[in-house]
Design an enzyme around this catalytic site. Structure first.
Site, PDB file in Angstrom:
ATOM      1  N   GLU A  54      15.104  29.463  48.729  1.00  0.00           N
ATOM      2  CA  GLU A  54      14.279  30.154  47.738  1.00  0.00           C
ATOM      3  C   GLU A  54      14.616  31.627  47.783  1.00  0.00           C
ATOM      4  OE1 GLU A  54      12.052  28.466  50.131  1.00  0.00           O
ATOM      5  OE2 GLU A  54      11.766  26.632  48.996  1.00  0.00           O
ATOM      6  N   TYR A  66      24.243  34.213  46.138  1.00  0.00           N
ATOM      7  CA  TYR A  66      24.082  32.768  46.262  1.00  0.00           C
ATOM      8  C   TYR A  66      24.880  32.028  45.187  1.00  0.00           C
ATOM      9  CZ  TYR A  66      20.232  34.194  49.320  1.00  0.00           C
ATOM     10  OH  TYR A  66      19.479  34.770  50.300  1.00  0.00           O
TER      11      TYR A  66
END
Length: 96
Positions: A54, A66
């Protein structure tokens, strides 16, 4: 500086699913590739499976990192974070 604490990554793995629970870099060492190095080293240790994490909705720099290593946004958790209240992006990477 030799021996300086730069950052850390933590994860939890159960069977073929891993959750990256934290990636933290000392502010003095941010934007120097340390988070990418930690993340790629962590991912290299995993066998086939799915990796989740998250990230705060406003943290565009982390989201880009990411995405660059193969994660994709799969959902949003409304008001997941507090102080301040903020949504979380749930991201996933599948390792073959």
């Amino acid at each position: 500086m030799a021996g300086a604490f730069v950052g850390f990554i933590s994860r939890s793995t159960v069977l073929d699913e891993t959750e990256i629970t934290n990636v933290a870099i000392d502010p003095a060492y941010q934007r120097q590739g340390h988070a990418r190095w930690l993340l790629t080293q962590c991912l290299a240790q995993l066998s086939a499976g799915t990796v989740f994490l998250e990230v705060r909705a406003h943290n565009v720099a982390a989201q880009r990192l990411y995405q660059q290593v193969g994660f994709e946004q799969i959902a949003t958790r409304k008001a997941y974070y507090q102080d301040p209240d903020e949504d979380a992006w749930i991201m996933r990477k599948i390792i073959d």
